[in-house]
Design a protein around this motif. Structure first.
Motif, PDB file in Angstrom:
ATOM      1  N   GLU A   1      -0.331  32.630  -5.619  1.00  0.00           N
ATOM      2  CA  GLU A   1       0.485  33.000  -4.466  1.00  0.00           C
ATOM      3  C   GLU A   1       0.348  34.481  -4.139  1.00  0.00           C
ATOM      4  OE1 GLU A   1       2.087  30.931  -2.588  1.00  0.00           O
ATOM      5  OE2 GLU A   1       1.410  29.269  -3.864  1.00  0.00           O
ATOM      6  N   ALA A   2       0.344  35.292  -5.218  1.00  0.00           N
ATOM      7  CA  ALA A   2       0.239  36.742  -5.018  1.00  0.00           C
ATOM      8  C   ALA A   2      -1.108  37.099  -4.393  1.00  0.00           C
ATOM      9  CB  ALA A   2       0.406  37.458  -6.353  1.00  0.00           C
TER      10      ALA A   2
ATOM     11  N   ARG B   1      -1.292  36.305  -0.673  1.00  0.00           N
ATOM     12  CA  ARG B   1      -0.587  37.272   0.185  1.00  0.00           C
ATOM     13  C   ARG B   1      -1.465  38.454   0.570  1.00  0.00           C
ATOM     14  NH1 ARG B   1       3.767  37.003  -3.594  1.00  0.00           N
ATOM     15  NH2 ARG B   1       4.778  35.049  -3.077  1.00  0.00           N
ATOM     16  N   VAL B   2      -2.390  38.828  -0.304  1.00  0.00           N
ATOM     17  CA  VAL B   2      -3.259  39.975   0.025  1.00  0.00           C
ATOM     18  C   VAL B   2      -4.654  39.510   0.461  1.00  0.00           C
ATOM     19  CG1 VAL B   2      -2.047  41.616  -1.435  1.00  0.00           C
ATOM     20  CG2 VAL B   2      -3.935  40.282  -2.392  1.00  0.00           C
TER      21      VAL B   2
ATOM     22  N   SER C   1       0.737  43.246  -5.759  1.00  0.00           N
ATOM     23  CA  SER C   1       1.327  41.975  -5.354  1.00  0.00           C
ATOM     24  C   SER C   1       1.772  41.177  -6.589  1.00  0.00           C
ATOM     25  CB  SER C   1       0.298  41.185  -4.534  1.00  0.00           C
ATOM     26  OG  SER C   1       0.842  39.957  -4.148  1.00  0.00           O
TER      27      SER C   1
ATOM     28  N   SER D   1       8.720  30.850  -6.091  1.00  0.00           N
ATOM     29  CA  SER D   1       7.525  31.681  -5.883  1.00  0.00           C
ATOM     30  C   SER D   1       6.628  31.116  -4.783  1.00  0.00           C
ATOM     31  CB  SER D   1       6.727  31.791  -7.181  1.00  0.00           C
ATOM     32  OG  SER D   1       6.102  30.552  -7.474  1.00  0.00           O
TER      33      SER D   1
ATOM     34  N   ARG E   1       7.266  30.531   1.537  1.00  0.00           N
ATOM     35  CA  ARG E   1       6.335  31.080   2.534  1.00  0.00           C
ATOM     36  C   ARG E   1       7.101  32.010   3.476  1.00  0.00           C
ATOM     37  NH1 ARG E   1       2.375  29.540   0.392  1.00  0.00           N
ATOM     38  NH2 ARG E   1       1.287  27.560   0.539  1.00  0.00           N
ATOM     39  N   PRO E   2       6.515  33.128   3.836  1.00  0.00           N
ATOM     40  CA  PRO E   2       7.210  33.977   4.815  1.00  0.00           C
ATOM     41  C   PRO E   2       7.243  33.297   6.175  1.00  0.00           C
ATOM     42  CG  PRO E   2       5.015  34.833   4.354  1.00  0.00           C
ATOM     43  CD  PRO E   2       5.224  33.685   3.431  1.00  0.00           C
TER      44      PRO E   2
END
Lengths: 298, 460
Positions: free
Chosen positions: B128-129, B132-133, B188, B213, B216-217
């Motif tokens: 997940e981290a 995000r990037v 992240s 975790s 989702r944004p």
């Protein structure tokens, strides 16, 4: 009703140069009319004026009594002195295109293109590009371009230039046939013998003015009569010297050319010749067109 | 998926080429068989197509339609046109595909070592981290912290996660350095682990932590919907294409008119049709081919962009493209008359080149200024004035649209001025054409055309 093209008082100047100076003549249908004149006489300018390709300072071009407009021009066929075709376009498509611009439907233009190419013996070049054809064949395509829409008036500027005898015969026959079918045919040429063979009528211009016009027969028999006489025992035609009104114009290899004025009876000449010796040749001579031309533009 | 789309497009392009090749071969074969005989079936098919087009064009426009039809047929049939179109399509495709594919493949997977057993669900947080990037991770288990550090120093791994306590990287640590994928990922991961720790401290089970975790944004939408760089890229690509197409199509017009004059076929044509019909048909025919080619390129660009997920479909970029397409039409309409008039004054290639140079000047100047403005993202007053002048508006106005510096009514005024300018230029060009195209022998000069009694076809 027979058609008639009339050029009346055409005048055109380019700066100080006068190309047409009140030129007037007419072209009746059913005849091949030869349009003659020395270089720079104004023939091409006059022909272009028929198609509106040059501005006139004065004068008018009339077709069957009415001014020539675009609708009339679409029924005319034109072969310019400097040949004009798309070099990279297929022959058949080019003729179809020109036929359509002259008002034919697509199928009619395609059929006419094929028919004319066959008639001019280049039917097998329908799918060729114009630039791949020989000079003579390009000339035939150019003629087909002028004919494809069955024009009522055909104007051809030097159509026979640069052709071989077979090409001249083929194109000449087409012109005669078109005239017989009722078309007005006007063509310019410097090949006077060919013009004499093909044309019934001749118009000679010089310095933008009409000089002579008439049928070939009229022109050949106009003016003083000419006799060709050959007398055995009198190779210099001395007998003619004693006849008033007769002049010896030329003596060559025992053959004498005599010019008779209007008062002289040809029987008188024959009798004098018979008195001088045995007459082996005695005939009237027609003036050749080249002589008429030279006299006219002298 | 992207590669499937690209492959599909390539397959269609190759199939189209093969089809065209086979059709050409068939036409050649039937041409030989059909010599001297009636038209064969192979010939009739394209003729029918042409007739449909012809009847449509000539039905509406008469002789001008016939002229236009011939232009279309001759242009499209030309090898240069076909090869040129394929080359442009390939170039446009490459310009869209390479950045998009490059962007996706520029982030190699980061190797992340997890020390000891993954009792805290660290590996599930890593994915997940990383997402995000915008990167991926390869998890490498390490038995001890010492061996993990050793692997980190040697470059065998990029990041070491020591349980859920800390994150180690080899490079200099700079919290503001987000340019490095490794640094961004480390931060992240650190944030995710910190949050997980906080969840556990709050009494959540590992399962609940894992579930949280995966949150989702929510989407973020901006009132300034796209980045300037996307518009800039789209605008520059469009301007380059606009420049190439405009100069190419105008050169077609110019050389086309010159060739008709040089081959003297214009005399035969003008014996039957009016100069305006001939010129109008030529302009229309080449214009339709041009617009067809441009539309093909734009549609192709949009399809490729959709397939590879390019940015040119986002924000105001499509508006810029549409604006450039409209200005291609208006620019062509304006310049085609100028080039046609110039072509009628020449009858050799070298004369055409001499005449083309001054005519190309405003196009080149506008193009360079437009590229500069699009690249810098700003336009000065002079450039804004150029957007209202018909010769330069085709380049200047789309840039102002891209930079969002014009309102709709300003755009409409510019279009109206372009149309008005085109009408004036067309009237002037028709006069020049009428007077110059039948004058042969040497290049016609403008002052020679002032005398209306020079050689020209009389208006019926």
């Amino acid at each position: 009703m027979p058609s008639l093209l009339e050029l009346e008082g055409l005048r055109r100047t380019y700066g100080s140069l006068t190309a047409l100076d009140g030129l007037s003549f007419s072209v009746p249908s059913g005849h091949v009319v030869g349009f003659l004149g020395p270089n720079g006489a104004g023939k091409t300018t006059a022909m272009r004026a028929i198609f509106g390709l040059t501005d006139l300072d004065a004068g008018s071009v009339r077709w069957n009594g009415s001014p020539v407009r675009q609708a009339e021009r679409r029924r005319f066929g034109y072969m310019p002195e400097e040949r004009g075709l798309y070099p990279g376009m297929l022959v058949g498509e080019q003729l179809e295109y020109l036929g359509r611009l002259h008002g034919l439907s697509a199928p009619a233009a395609a059929a006419a293109a094929r028919a004319w190419l066959d008639r001019l013996d280049i039917g097998d070049r329908m799918e060729s590009k114009v630039e791949t054809l020989s000079h003579g064949n390009q000339q035939r395509v150019q003629l087909a371009a002028a004919l494809v829409h069955e024009p009522e008036l055909l104007v051809l500027d030097e159509p026979l230039a640069g052709l071989d005898p077979a090409g001249i015969d083929a194109i000449g026959q087409v012109l005669v046939d078109q005239a017989r079918a009722g078309c007005c045919v006007l063509f310019s040429s410097h090949q006077l013998d060919l013009v004499e063979d093909l044309c019934e009528q001749v118009t000679i211009i010089d310095h933008g003015r009409l000089v002579v016009s008439g049928t070939v027969d009229e022109l050949a028999t106009s003016g003083a009569r000419r006799l060709v006489v050959r007398v055995e025992g009198d190779r210099d035609a001395a007998f003619a010297g004693g006849i008033p009104g007769v002049a010896v114009s030329e003596v060559s290899a025992g053959q004498a050319r005599l010019i008779l004025d209007g008062s002289v009876d040809s029987d008188t000449v024959l009798r004098a010749a018979m008195t001088a010796g045995r007459v082996t040749e005695f005939s009237f001579e027609r003036r050749r067109l080249s002589e008429v031309f030279r006299e006219a533009v002298a | 998926m992207k590669f499937v789309f690209i492959g599909l497009i390539l397959a269609v392009a190759i199939a189209a080429r093969v089809l065209l090749y086979r059709r050409r071969q068939r036409r050649k074969a039937t041409g030989v068989v059909g010599q001297g005989g009636p038209a064969s079936v192979g010939e009739q098919e394209p003729q029918r197509e042409h007739r449909r087009l012809s009847s449509a064009l000539s039905g509406v426009l008469g002789d001008a339609g016939l002229v236009a039809k011939r232009e279309i047929r001759e242009r499209v049939r030309g090898r240069i046109f076909r090869i040129g179109t394929v080359v442009i399509l390939l170039a446009v495709g490459a310009a869209i595909v390479i950045p998009a594919v490059g962007k996706g493949s520029s982030a190699p997977a980061q190797k992340v070592a997890i020390v000891g057993t993954d009792g805290s669900g660290v590996s599930s947080l890593l994915g997940e981290a990383a997402a995000r990037v915008g990167t991926k991770v390869d998890v490498v288990p390490e038995a001890s912290l010492a061996s993990a550090k050793s692997a980190l120093r040697s470059g065998a791994v990029d990041i070491v996660v020591d349980g859920d306590r800390r994150v180690l990287v080899n490079g200099p640590l700079d919290s503001n350095n987000t340019a490095s994928q490794t640094s961004a990922l480390a931060q992240s991961v650190a944030a995710a682990l910190g949050i997980a720790q906080a969840y556990r401290a709050a009494g959540l089970t590992p399962g609940q932590v894992a579930q949280l975790s995966q949150a989702r944004p929510v989407p973020v939408q901006s009132l300034q919907p796209t980045t300037k760089s996307t518009v800039k890229t789209t605008s520059v690509i469009g301007l380059v294409l606009l420049f190439l197409m405009l100069t190419q199509y105008n050169t077609w017009i110019m050389t086309g008119v010159m060739q008709e004059k040089a081959s003297r076929v214009v005399e035969v044509l003008l014996a039957a049709v009016r100069p305006l019909q001939l010129l109008g048909g030529k302009v229309l025919g080449i214009g339709l081919v041009a617009m067809g080619q441009a539309a093909l390129i734009v549609v192709f660009a949009l399809v490729v962009a959709a397939a590879v997920g390019s940015d040119i479909l986002h924000g105001t970029a499509p508006l810029v493209l549409a604006s450039e397409l409209l200005w291609l039409v208006l620019g062509y309409a304006f310049y085609c008359w100028v080039y046609a008039a110039a072509g009628s004054m020449a009858e050799r290639q070298d004369q055409v080149q001499t005449l083309a140079l001054p005519l190309t000047l405003p196009i080149v100047v506008a193009y360079v200024l437009a590229i500069t403005a699009a690249s810098s993202g700003s336009a000065n007053l002079f450039f804004e004035v150029l957007a209202y002048l018909p010769p330069t508006a085709p380049f200047a106005m789309p840039v102002l649209v891209g930079l969002d510096l014009v309102s709709w009514w300003q755009f409409v005024i510019s279009v109206a001025l372009a149309i008005g300018g085109t009408v004036c230029v067309a009237l002037l060009a028709e006069r020049v054409y009428r007077r110059a195209v039948l004058r042969s022998g040497q290049r016609v000069r403008l002052h020679e055309l002032r005398d209306r009694r020079q050689t020209r076809p009389a208006a019926p």
